[in-house]
Design a protein around this motif. Structure first.
Motif, short mmCIF file in Angstrom:
data_model
loop_
_atom_site.label_atom_id
_atom_site.label_comp_id
_atom_site.label_asym_id
_atom_site.label_seq_id
_atom_site.Cartn_x
_atom_site.Cartn_y
_atom_site.Cartn_z
N ALA A 257 0.68 -60.92 -46.16
CA ALA A 257 0.38 -62.10 -46.97
C ALA A 257 -1.09 -62.37 -47.25
CB ALA A 257 1.05 -63.34 -46.40
N MET A 258 -2.01 -61.45 -46.88
CA MET A 258 -3.42 -61.71 -47.16
C MET A 258 -3.75 -61.24 -48.58
SD MET A 258 -6.74 -60.73 -44.87
CE MET A 258 -6.99 -62.07 -43.77
N MET A 259 -3.27 -62.01 -49.53
CA MET A 259 -3.43 -61.67 -50.95
C MET A 259 -3.36 -62.97 -51.73
SD MET A 259 -1.57 -58.67 -53.11
CE MET A 259 0.07 -58.78 -52.42
N TRP B 259 -12.34 -59.94 -36.50
CA TRP B 259 -11.68 -59.02 -37.42
C TRP B 259 -12.62 -58.68 -38.56
CZ3 TRP B 259 -6.61 -57.72 -36.23
CH2 TRP B 259 -6.02 -58.49 -35.22
N VAL B 260 -12.39 -57.51 -39.14
CA VAL B 260 -13.09 -57.18 -40.37
C VAL B 260 -12.05 -57.04 -41.48
CG1 VAL B 260 -14.98 -56.05 -39.16
CG2 VAL B 260 -13.03 -54.68 -39.93
N HIS B 261 -12.47 -57.29 -42.69
CA HIS B 261 -11.54 -57.21 -43.82
C HIS B 261 -12.18 -56.50 -45.01
CE1 HIS B 261 -8.80 -59.95 -41.78
NE2 HIS B 261 -9.83 -60.75 -41.55
N PRO B 262 -11.59 -55.40 -45.43
CA PRO B 262 -12.02 -54.77 -46.67
C PRO B 262 -11.35 -55.50 -47.84
CG PRO B 262 -10.40 -53.38 -45.54
CD PRO B 262 -10.54 -54.63 -44.74
N PHE B 263 -12.06 -56.43 -48.44
CA PHE B 263 -11.41 -57.32 -49.41
C PHE B 263 -11.60 -56.83 -50.84
CE2 PHE B 263 -10.19 -61.03 -51.73
CZ PHE B 263 -9.11 -61.48 -50.98
N HIS C 112 -6.98 -59.04 -52.62
CA HIS C 112 -6.30 -58.93 -51.33
C HIS C 112 -7.10 -58.11 -50.36
CE1 HIS C 112 -5.15 -54.72 -52.14
NE2 HIS C 112 -5.06 -55.11 -53.39
N CYS C 113 -6.73 -58.25 -49.10
CA CYS C 113 -7.32 -57.39 -48.08
C CYS C 113 -6.74 -55.99 -48.24
CB CYS C 113 -7.02 -57.92 -46.69
SG CYS C 113 -7.83 -56.93 -45.42
N HIS C 114 -7.60 -54.97 -48.11
CA HIS C 114 -7.11 -53.59 -48.23
C HIS C 114 -6.86 -52.95 -46.87
CE1 HIS C 114 -6.02 -50.24 -50.75
NE2 HIS C 114 -6.40 -50.91 -51.81
N ASN C 115 -6.96 -53.76 -45.78
CA ASN C 115 -6.28 -53.34 -44.56
C ASN C 115 -4.81 -53.58 -44.91
OD1 ASN C 115 -4.77 -53.46 -42.16
ND2 ASN C 115 -6.62 -53.89 -40.97
N LEU C 116 -4.06 -52.52 -45.11
CA LEU C 116 -2.75 -52.68 -45.74
C LEU C 116 -1.76 -53.43 -44.86
CD1 LEU C 116 -2.52 -49.21 -47.51
CD2 LEU C 116 -3.29 -51.38 -48.45
N ALA C 117 -2.01 -53.44 -43.55
CA ALA C 117 -1.16 -54.26 -42.67
C ALA C 117 -1.43 -55.74 -42.94
CB ALA C 117 -1.42 -53.91 -41.21
N HIS C 118 -2.66 -56.07 -43.26
CA HIS C 118 -2.99 -57.45 -43.60
C HIS C 118 -2.42 -57.81 -44.97
CE1 HIS C 118 -6.85 -57.29 -40.85
NE2 HIS C 118 -5.74 -56.97 -40.22
N GLU C 119 -2.62 -56.92 -45.92
CA GLU C 119 -2.11 -57.19 -47.27
C GLU C 119 -0.61 -57.44 -47.24
OE1 GLU C 119 -2.83 -54.10 -50.19
OE2 GLU C 119 -1.26 -54.88 -51.50
CU LIG Z 1 -7.78 -57.90 -43.65
#
Ligand SMILES: [Cu+2]
Length: 764
Positions: free
Chosen positions: A755-757, A682-686, A745-752
């Motif tokens: 709970a990825m925050m 996975w990649v994450h725009p954090f 938080h992650c700016h993949n908004l589905a991740h955010e």
């Molecule tokens: Cu992410």
């Protein structure tokens, strides 16, 4: 801006209708079912329910299903190491969620609609805002409709004038992505049945007009308004929630915050927590809720003042978007996106006037209302969407939570045919198959033969783009006609003979003007990132002049079939056949051009200082690892093994000094923070709120000299760490001027949203 609050009656607009007044709950337009939704969401937060959920709440069946299904899949070797269900197990995985997405109808006549170029939002004259029931100001209770907060720093404390006041209503409205007719197709590209607004089928092969999609928009438009801001001139934006008003009875479908609350974040302004629009703040102060509900609102004060008062911290392009906890993705996807370029008038350096300062492209026109527009300086907002095909079932874990009872999901929605389709909880992430710029699918921009400044913004939920400027003799062909199917239809069009014909000169990133310009053949644009470029339309990269009528395509060459990451890009296994024209650029007449292309090593903006001994901070750095992991229910993304808890400050992983510090920093301190991608696939725009950071280490290597070809703008200031699979990045950042709670938080908004925050704070 002292208040003459004597007037408490609603002011009257020009046509004699009373304006619904700030912070007075509206009593009109709420249907019984809408009232029931508001009632249902008045108390317990969904995540609170989920914590209980493992034993008893509505999500229990799914949680139990997942607990039951996962070991069985693992046993069969169908659960891959990163927790994604393998394709063969899709049917079993469907017990948990369905990974089916609709194929959008094919836009038959692309590149005909003109690119919408936003105009500057008009400020509110004092005669108007002084009449507001609660006028803006520095006093106690003047920051929000609850009356329980005040602005931490009022501009006068900085020697700045009172703010320019803007008003933005968050409204239900409609939006059209194209005027073109469309052909409904299926995932194999074959003509498909479509449906009328009552859900009645229409024969396959019938060419249709697209219905308008329902949006929740700032002032009811997508993208929302653009505020042209300037350093030294603060802006106060009154955001007011009108989402309970739905006079046209538009179908709200099954996305957008179900309680219609909003929370606006100016990404990434140097802003006090009460105006920052983040849930770590709002769950503890102010609304003490995930967002501001209908009838509520806040005055977000944007000081337009750089961190530490340091000119080197000045930025150039913000955007504002929704940040409502758990529903940021669905609110942004539903339209809550606005623009905020910020100019620097000091010494005329970057004030939108190409005859002064750095002489970047831009011809400024000052308007009589105090606002200004800048010609040849154009924001480009990228947003991918998917339109409902009427036959794809809507089903994910949110359906068990009663968020959208009127949708009766799991269900198909033929009556929503052609309107935006959203999936909250996709295992692989959400990407669209129609690419839009400034809200229009496949637009055309006619340019003069001169230099332009483009401000790129990725406002997509998860899609990452990689852009090139290409010419094509034969022009765009439909992906269908080239024999592509399924995911390969994303983008709808290709230019098989596309060849790069121009370069970009990058002048700015998230953190504003670069220390020096960077020539680029292509560049990646990750969610929420901004990148600014100068393009000279008088000549091609080989030096030959352009001619009137020449056509250039802004082309996406990153194939990203789902929200996990790209499958092909220039940095990793490029696919020479993936060339999706996103915008057509047509060369027009010559025009005067007083702008100057910056010289190769010219300093645009000096970098803020990095202490020589920054490496001495390494042992005590704060470490945050983002990873996929199941905490049960919809919680799929974790940081340091924990889901976001809005009431808590996160804890660092154990650092080399064997400490696990809280994510707290003293006001006016600086530190190193490490963000690690704990997952391989996975990649994450954090994104880190508050100050811009500077990347100092990437995968254990010192990158302060900027020698990483894959990340040429590591030398710039940014607010978003682009994390490749397995990457670890150390950033140096400051925590100046304000105190209180912020988030990262992650700016993949589905991740955010799942709970990825984490919450962090600045202490006095
Ligand atoms: Cu992410």
């Amino acid at each position: 801006m002292t208040a003459d609050v004597g007037k408490t009656d609603a002011p009257v607009t020009g046509d004699g209708e009373p304006t619904p007044h700030l912070w007075v709950p509206s009593d009109g337009g709420v249907s019984p079912s809408e009232a029931a939704i508001l009632e249902r969401h008045s108390g317990l937060s969904r995540r609170t329910m989920l914590k209980v959920g493992a034993v008893g709440a509505a999500g229990a069946a799914i949680v139990a299903g997942k607990a039951f299904v996962e070991p069985a899949l693992a046993q069969k070797g169908l659960l891959s190491s990163n927790g994604v269900f393998a394709a063969a197990a899709t049917e079993v995985a469907n017990l948990v969620y369905i990974e089916a997405f609709p194929t959008s109808p094919l836009i038959l006549d692309p590149f005909k609609d003109q690119l919408p170029i936003p105009k500057a939002l008009k400020p509110c004259p004092p005669s108007e805002y002084m009449g507001w029931k609660k006028s803006p100001g520095p006093g106690d209770g003047q920051q929000n409709s609850m009356g329980n907060e005040r602005h931490q720093i009022w501009p006068s404390q900085l020697g700045y004038p009172d703010p320019i006041v803007y008003k933005i209503d968050v409204k239900v409205a409609t939006h059209s992505f194209t005027t073109s007719k469309v052909l409904p197709i299926d995932k194999n590209g074959k003509p498909a049945v479509s449906f009328d607004p009552t859900g009645k089928p229409i024969t396959a092969g019938t060419i249709r007009e697209l219905p308008k999609s329902t949006i929740y928009g700032f002032n009811g438009t997508f993208p929302g308004p653009m505020i042209n801001a300037e350093y030294g001139k603060p802006a106060l934006v009154r955001f007011e929630n009108h989402l309970d008003e739905n006079p046209d009875n538009l179908d709200r479908q099954d996305f957008g915050s179900p309680d219609w609350s909003f929370l606006t974040h100016l990404h990434n302004g140097h802003t006090a927590p009460e105006s920052d629009g983040n849930p770590h703040y709002t769950m503890r102060y102010g609304p003490k809720y995930q967002g501001y509900k209908p009838g509520e609102g806040c005055d977000n004060l944007y000081l337009n003042w750089p961190a530490g008062g340091d000119d080197r911290e000045k930025q150039s392009f913000f955007w504002f978007h929704d940040h409502r906890m758990d529903h940021t993705g669905s609110n942004v996807y539903k339209g809550m996106v606005g623009l905020y370029p910020i100019y620097d008038p000091k010494n005329g350096m970057d004030m939108g006037d190409e005859t002064q300062g750095l002489r970047l492209p831009g011809v400024r026109r000052d308007n009589s209302d105090g606002s200004f527009d800048v010609d040849y300086d154009i924001p480009l907002v990228f947003f991918d969407c998917r339109l409902d095909d009427g036959v794809t079932i809507h089903k994910d874990i949110h359906d068990t939570q009663g968020d959208f009872p009127d949708a009766h999901n799991p269900n198909t929605h033929p009556e929503w045919w052609g309107k935006t389709f959203f999936k909250h909880f996709p295992s692989h992430g959400f990407v669209g198959d129609i690419f839009t710029v400034n809200g229009t699918a496949y637009p055309t921009l006619e340019v003069k033969r001169r230099k332009y400044r483009f401000r790129f913004l990725d406002a997509s939920v998860a899609r990452i783009y990689e852009f090139k400027l290409m010419s094509s003799t034969k022009g765009p062909k439909t992906a269908v006609s080239l024999g592509y199917k399924a995911d390969e239809l994303e983008g709808q069009y290709r230019i098989p003979d596309g060849q790069q014909c121009m370069q970009f000169t990058q002048i700015a990133s998230d953190g504003g003007l670069l220390p020096f310009p960077v020539k680029r053949d292509s560049f990646e644009l990750w969610p929420a990132k901004r990148r600014e470029f100068i393009v000279d339309f008088t000549k091609y990269q080989d030096g030959t002049p352009t001619t009137k009528g020449d056509v250039i395509y802004l082309t996406d060459v990153m194939k990203m079939p789902d929200g996990r990451m790209w499958s092909n890009s220039s940095r990793f296994s490029p696919d020479p056949n993936y060339k999706v024209p996103v915008m057509k650029i047509v060369i027009g007449d010559d025009a005067p051009d007083a702008s100057v292309m910056p010289a190769a090593l010219q300093t645009l903006r000096e970098l803020p200082p990095l202490p020589k001994d920054w490496k001495s901070l390494m042992d005590n750095r704060l470490i945050f690892e983002v990873e996929r992991g199941a905490a049960g229910g919809e919680v799929e993304w974790l940081i340091n093994g924990k889901q976001f808890d809005p009431a808590k400050v996160a804890t660092s992983m154990k650092n080399p000094a064997s400490k696990t510090p809280l994510a707290q920093q003293k006001k006016n301190s600086f530190n190193l923070w490490e963000i690690r991608n704990g997952g391989g696939g996975w990649v994450h725009p954090f994104h880190l709120h508050m100050e811009e950071h500077r990347t100092v280490m990437r995968n254990g290597k010192d990158v302060t000299a900027g020698k990483d070809a894959g990340h040429p703008d590591d030398v710039s200031r940014e607010d978003l760490v682009a994390l490749d699979p397995g990457e670890a990045v150390v950033v140096y950042r400051g925590f100046r001027d304000f105190v209180g709670p912020y988030v990262a938080h992650c700016h993949n908004l589905a991740h955010e949203d799942h709970a990825m925050m984490f919450g962090w704070e600045i202490t006095p």
